[in-house]
Design an enzyme around this catalytic site. Structure first.
Site, PDB file in Angstrom:
ATOM      1  N   SER A 117       0.815  -1.223   0.000  1.00 35.75           N
ATOM      2  CA  SER A 117       0.000   0.000   0.000  1.00 35.75           C
ATOM      3  C   SER A 117       0.842   1.264   0.000  1.00 35.75           C
ATOM      4  CB  SER A 117      -0.860  -0.020   1.262  1.00 35.75           C
ATOM      5  OG  SER A 117      -1.537   1.199   1.412  1.00 35.75           O
ATOM      6  N   TYR A 140      -1.909   0.494  10.267  1.00 30.05           N
ATOM      7  CA  TYR A 140      -2.178  -0.210   9.005  1.00 30.05           C
ATOM      8  C   TYR A 140      -0.945  -0.167   8.101  1.00 30.05           C
ATOM      9  CZ  TYR A 140      -3.733  -0.917   4.220  1.00 30.05           C
ATOM     10  OH  TYR A 140      -3.822  -1.348   2.913  1.00 30.05           O
ATOM     11  N   LYS A 144       1.585  -3.313   6.868  1.00 31.06           N
ATOM     12  CA  LYS A 144       1.842  -3.687   5.470  1.00 31.06           C
ATOM     13  C   LYS A 144       3.350  -3.637   5.182  1.00 31.06           C
ATOM     14  CE  LYS A 144      -1.205  -4.522   2.939  1.00 31.06           C
ATOM     15  NZ  LYS A 144      -2.001  -5.772   2.772  1.00 31.06           N
TER      16      LYS A 144
END
Ligand SMILES: NC(=O)c1ccc[n+]([C@@H]2O[C@H](COP(=O)([O-])OP(=O)(O)OC[C@H]3O[C@@H](n4cnc5c(N)ncnc54)[C@H](O)[C@@H]3O)[C@@H](O)[C@H]2O)c1
Length: 334
Positions: A117, A140, A144
């Site tokens: 991402s 988050y 990732k």
């Protein structure tokens, strides 16, 4: 040739990739626990219902289907939720990736494409390249980034080649309306703003209008989900041709602000979106825009359906088709 094994294939991007693989003549097998995905999005191959953390079930499925390559979408992926529930994010996104790598080793599968991402970059005022330092600003993004590192480190000793694809903001929907963006509640800006155009009683909140951007609202690089899906075909070809591990940004190089989105939606739909200014949300970088030069040079990929009007037109058609599910108004961007 063995199938492509798609974790998270019942979700938004994974279902569009499944369709693209099937159209290219590949068999697909989906592995998903349906926690955030939809059984009716699994149309192009069998669904194995299971958790990414269940290494034994994953190993069994990999041995049964003997895939050529794994494409790993399964994850939890909302910034605000990751700040509230970091444990869940590290568990599913990092431990889940480790679990998958262990199962791949047990089953002898040697290639993986991973959905990473733009959130791994954090705050970057310049146009991002794959060399831009990764300094994520929310759990988050950190989860990732850790998963990327795990894939590279374990892959090196286990002989597993990887292509890491760092998507910028996935948007749009399948123009054939077979699948689309369906999250419940929906945290993403485009479906929420479209709801503002459809639903007269819904007031869209702009989460921050005082960012250091030209119009004060967040700027993102929106990529049509069908363009993202095509990149997975090229990444799998790259690995199966033995070209080795690599990492690519999937982006358009063009940024659009929240106000750009609203005016394009109003132009496409002919409706007016009621709006109000709200506070910035924690964990939201002002601008995320990236160069796709490396993906174009090495994979031969570039976005062809990602101009904002096309993205909005397809998202709008899907939302009218699928019904209004956008329950929240919590602008969340990945
Ligand atoms: N949508 C975006 O804008 C965007 C941007 C960058 C990266 N990504 C990444 O792309 C991938 C797919 O995102 P999406 O938007 O399609 O999300 P999504 O929530 O629509 O799909 C994720 C899928 O994974 C499944 N899943 C979740 N936890 C699982 C578990 N423990 N075991 C098995 N399956 C599980 C869900 O049921 C769902 O079908 C994610 O890895 C995400 O981090 C998405």
């Amino acid at each position: 040739m063995g199938p492509v094994f798609i974790t998270g294939g019942a979700g938004f991007v994974g279902s569009h990739a499944s369709k693209a693989f099937a159209r290219a003549g590949r068999e697909v097998v989906v592995y998903d626990n349906l926690s955030r995905g939809w059984a009716d999005f699994v149309k192009w191959g069998p669904l194995v219902e299971g958790d990414i953390l269940d290494t034994a079930q994953l190993t069994h499925a990999l041995k049964q289907y003997r895939p050529e390559t794994v494409v790993h979408f399964a994850a939890v992926a909302y910034i605000a939720e990751s700040i509230a529930q970091p444990d869940t994010y590290y568990k599913i996104n990092v431990e889940g990736t480790l679990s998958l790598l262990r199962a791949m080793q047990a089953a002898g599968v040697k290639r993986i494409v991973f959905s990473s991402s733009c959130a791994t970059y954090g705050v970057s005022p310049d146009v991002i390249t794959e060399e831009t330092p990764q300094a994520p600003i929310n759990p988050y993004g950190r989860s990732k980034l850790m998963a990327e590192q795990v894939i590279r480190d374990v892959g090196r000793v286990a002989g597993i080649d990887s292509v890491i694809l760092r998507y910028f903001n996935a948007a749009g929907s399948d123009p054939d309306l077979q699948i689309g963006e369906r999250h419940d509640p929906e945290p993403h800006v485009i479906p929420l703003a479209i709801r503002g155009a459809i639903d007269g009683g819904f007031v869209f909140t702009i989460n921050g209008d005082d960012f250091p951007t030209p119009d004060g609202t967040c700027v993102r690089d929106y990529v049509h989900v069908c363009d993202l899906a095509e990149a997975h075909l090229k990444a799998v070809d790259h690995l199966e041709a033995g070209r080795g591990s690599d990492v690519f940004n999937l982006s358009t190089g063009k940024g659009s602000s929240v106000l750009d989105l609203l005016s394009t939606i109003e132009a496409v739909t002919g409706k007016t979106i009621e709006r109000k200014a709200g506070a910035r949300r924690p964990g939201d970088p002002p601008i995320l825009v990236a160069s796709h030069a490396k993906a174009t040079r090495v994979l031969g990929w570039r976005a062809t359906q990602s101009d904002l009007a096309t993205v909005i037109r397809d998202a709008w058609a899907w939302q009218k088709h699928d019904g209004l599910r956008a329950a929240g108004n919590d602008l969340d961007k990945k």
